[in-house]
Design an enzyme around this catalytic site. Structure first.
Site, PDB file in Angstrom:
ATOM      1  N   CYS A  79       0.858  -1.175   0.000  1.00 52.70           N
ATOM      2  CA  CYS A  79       0.000   0.000   0.000  1.00 52.70           C
ATOM      3  C   CYS A  79       0.898   1.229   0.000  1.00 52.70           C
ATOM      4  CB  CYS A  79      -0.979  -0.010   1.166  1.00 52.70           C
ATOM      5  SG  CYS A  79      -0.241   0.210   2.778  1.00 52.70           S
ATOM      6  N   GLN A  80       0.330   2.369   0.233  1.00 47.98           N
ATOM      7  CA  GLN A  80       1.103   3.607   0.173  1.00 47.98           C
ATOM      8  C   GLN A  80       2.193   3.627   1.247  1.00 47.98           C
ATOM      9  OE1 GLN A  80       0.560   5.895  -2.289  1.00 47.98           O
ATOM     10  NE2 GLN A  80       2.371   6.966  -1.591  1.00 47.98           N
TER      11      GLN A  80
END
Length: 106
Positions: free
Chosen positions: A8-9
């Site tokens: 994810c980020q």
């Protein structure tokens, strides 16, 4: 044992989904290691991974990451936003295992 890397980020928002996926695997008697990392750490994790799952917020990076890590010949999958939001670890695991099996049969 299957090794699944969730990207994810920043690596934090996927931790809960990773836990739910491991719980689902345990109930089915499947040995799976699911770890969450920021996509920027993928270079350190991809070599031993069987599958790379991308959180909805970085799905737009899929083509770029596949090209960047093409030499590893690893499958990538974008997690369905509703499965991600509802933490449906069992459903994501089921889809992930299908992709891993398909990749292993090539």
């Amino acid at each position: 044992m299957y090794k699944i890397v969730l990207c994810c980020q920043n690596g934090a928002s996927t931790d809960l989904l990773a836990v739910k996926m491991e719980e689902a695997a345990q109930k089915k008697g499947i040995e799976v290691s699911v770890n969450a990392h920021p996509y920027t750490d993928l270079g350190f994790e991809i070599e031993n991974a069987d599958l790379i799952l991308l959180a909805p917020q970085i799905r737009f990076k899929k083509n770029t990451l596949e090209k960047m890590y093409a030499s590893y010949n690893k499958p990538f999958m974008c997690i369905d936003p509703s499965d991600y939001g509802l933490l449906k670890g069992d459903h994501v695991l089921e889809q992930a295992l299908k992709i891993i099996e398909s990749a292993n049969n090539k």
